[in-house]
Scaffold this motif. Structure first.
Motif, PDB file in Angstrom:
ATOM      1  N   ASN A   7       0.903  -1.206  -0.100  1.00 31.60           N
ATOM      2  CA  ASN A   7       0.126   0.119   0.112  1.00 31.60           C
ATOM      3  C   ASN A   7       0.719   1.146   0.003  1.00 31.60           C
ATOM      4  O   ASN A   7       1.607   1.600   1.047  1.00 31.60           O
ATOM      5  N   PRO A   8       1.213   1.928  -0.984  1.00 32.73           N
ATOM      6  CA  PRO A   8       2.017   3.294  -1.091  1.00 32.73           C
ATOM      7  C   PRO A   8       1.699   4.177  -0.211  1.00 32.73           C
ATOM      8  O   PRO A   8       2.508   5.174  -0.005  1.00 32.73           O
ATOM      9  N   HIS A   9       0.394   4.283   0.249  1.00 32.36           N
ATOM     10  CA  HIS A   9       0.167   5.354   1.188  1.00 32.36           C
ATOM     11  C   HIS A   9       0.730   5.180   2.723  1.00 32.36           C
ATOM     12  O   HIS A   9       0.551   5.740   3.484  1.00 32.36           O
ATOM     13  N   ARG A  10       1.198   3.805   2.775  1.00 31.01           N
ATOM     14  CA  ARG A  10       1.728   3.603   4.090  1.00 31.01           C
ATOM     15  C   ARG A  10       3.244   3.649   4.093  1.00 31.01           C
ATOM     16  O   ARG A  10       3.922   3.496   5.157  1.00 31.01           O
ATOM     17  N   ASN A  11       3.714   4.297   2.835  1.00 24.96           N
ATOM     18  CA  ASN A  11       5.241   4.483   2.804  1.00 24.96           C
ATOM     19  C   ASN A  11       5.108   5.992   2.641  1.00 24.96           C
ATOM     20  O   ASN A  11       4.666   6.824   1.887  1.00 24.96           O
ATOM     21  N   ALA A  12       6.239   6.668   3.307  1.00 24.34           N
ATOM     22  CA  ALA A  12       6.424   8.062   3.326  1.00 24.34           C
ATOM     23  C   ALA A  12       8.003   8.336   3.058  1.00 24.34           C
ATOM     24  O   ALA A  12       8.656   7.476   3.552  1.00 24.34           O
ATOM     25  N   VAL A  13       8.062   9.715   2.589  1.00 24.87           N
ATOM     26  CA  VAL A  13       9.508  10.207   2.290  1.00 24.87           C
ATOM     27  C   VAL A  13       9.589  11.571   2.970  1.00 24.87           C
ATOM     28  O   VAL A  13       8.645  12.262   2.893  1.00 24.87           O
ATOM     29  N   PHE A  14      10.521  11.426   3.965  1.00 23.82           N
ATOM     30  CA  PHE A  14      10.784  12.853   4.739  1.00 23.82           C
ATOM     31  C   PHE A  14      12.269  13.318   4.148  1.00 23.82           C
ATOM     32  O   PHE A  14      13.136  12.967   4.069  1.00 23.82           O
ATOM     33  N   THR A  15      12.048  14.577   3.041  1.00 25.29           N
ATOM     34  CA  THR A  15      12.956  15.048   2.343  1.00 25.29           C
ATOM     35  C   THR A  15      13.616  16.129   2.873  1.00 25.29           C
ATOM     36  O   THR A  15      12.968  16.848   3.832  1.00 25.29           O
ATOM     37  N   GLY A  16      14.870  16.400   2.662  1.00 24.91           N
ATOM     38  CA  GLY A  16      15.818  17.468   3.064  1.00 24.91           C
ATOM     39  C   GLY A  16      17.196  17.436   2.417  1.00 24.91           C
ATOM     40  O   GLY A  16      17.466  16.490   2.118  1.00 24.91           O
ATOM     41  N   THR A  17      17.835  18.569   2.981  1.00 25.79           N
ATOM     42  CA  THR A  17      19.396  18.575   2.699  1.00 25.79           C
ATOM     43  C   THR A  17      20.115  18.093   3.827  1.00 25.79           C
ATOM     44  O   THR A  17      20.938  17.238   3.909  1.00 25.79           O
ATOM     45  N   PHE A  18      19.416  18.201   5.194  1.00 28.18           N
ATOM     46  CA  PHE A  18      19.989  17.576   6.595  1.00 28.18           C
ATOM     47  C   PHE A  18      21.414  17.949   6.596  1.00 28.18           C
ATOM     48  O   PHE A  18      22.144  17.085   6.661  1.00 28.18           O
ATOM     49  N   ASP A  19      21.845  19.411   6.592  1.00 28.21           N
ATOM     50  CA  ASP A  19      23.208  19.623   6.429  1.00 28.21           C
ATOM     51  C   ASP A  19      23.380  20.589   7.746  1.00 28.21           C
ATOM     52  O   ASP A  19      23.408  21.886   7.643  1.00 28.21           O
TER      53      ASP A  19
END
Length: 169
Positions: A7-19
């Motif tokens: 179920n792709p709605h159970r997978n998330a991506v937290f994006t950023g540069t994290f620097d």
């Protein structure tokens, strides 16, 4: 990367540069991992930004910080976030909101991402109030000026910051 939920709605991506990755980021990750079956910390490659840490260093720090969370992985990506989210079988972008300034920027990004791919949703989390003011740029400046960063980042990241700025002197 470990297998994702079907179920792709159970997978998330937290994006950023994290620097670098801060305790504010970690707070969003810690809470986001409870909302989603799988959470990917997606470290974006932004050629327009001058990062203090190179991509491999940022990946190393993020992987160390999220090690206690079995359903969280760390990867890098280039290009549009919505394309990356779809590519890995997710449908949710997780974002942290600290201030009203963040809200204005994030709203614009969310609306743009929705135009690019209406099936990708954005979910916002507020960090704990003790991290609301915390920005990676502020942490870099504190470290550059030689002050301790222990209350803003994990001990591993604080050590990396000290090493980075001792190399620059």
């Amino acid at each position: 990367m470990k297998p994702f939920s079907t179920n792709p709605h159970r997978n998330a991506v937290f994006t950023g540069t994290f620097d670098p990755i801060t305790l504010g980021h970690l707070d969003v990750i810690r809470r986001g991992r409870l909302l989603f079956e799988n959470l990917v910390v997606g470290i974006g490659v932004n050629l327009n930004k001058m990062s203090l840490f190179d991509l491999d260093e940022r990946l190393e720090m993020a992987r160390q910080v999220v090690r206690p969370f079995p359903n969280v992985t760390v990867e890098s990506f280039e290009g549009l976030t919505v394309h990356y989210v779809r590519q890995i079988g997710a449908r949710v972008i997780l974002r942290g909101l600290r201030t009203l300034t963040d809200m204005e920027y994030e709203l614009g990004m969310s609306l743009t991402n929705n135009r690019l791919d209406p099936e990708v949703e954005t979910v916002f989390l507020m960090p704990d109030d003790q991290h609301t003011y915390l920005a990676a740029s502020m942490v870099r400046e504190i470290a550059r000026l030689g002050a301790g960063t222990d209350q803003f980042v994990t001990p591993f990241v604080a050590r990396k910051l000290r090493l980075k700025f001792s190399e620059k002197k």
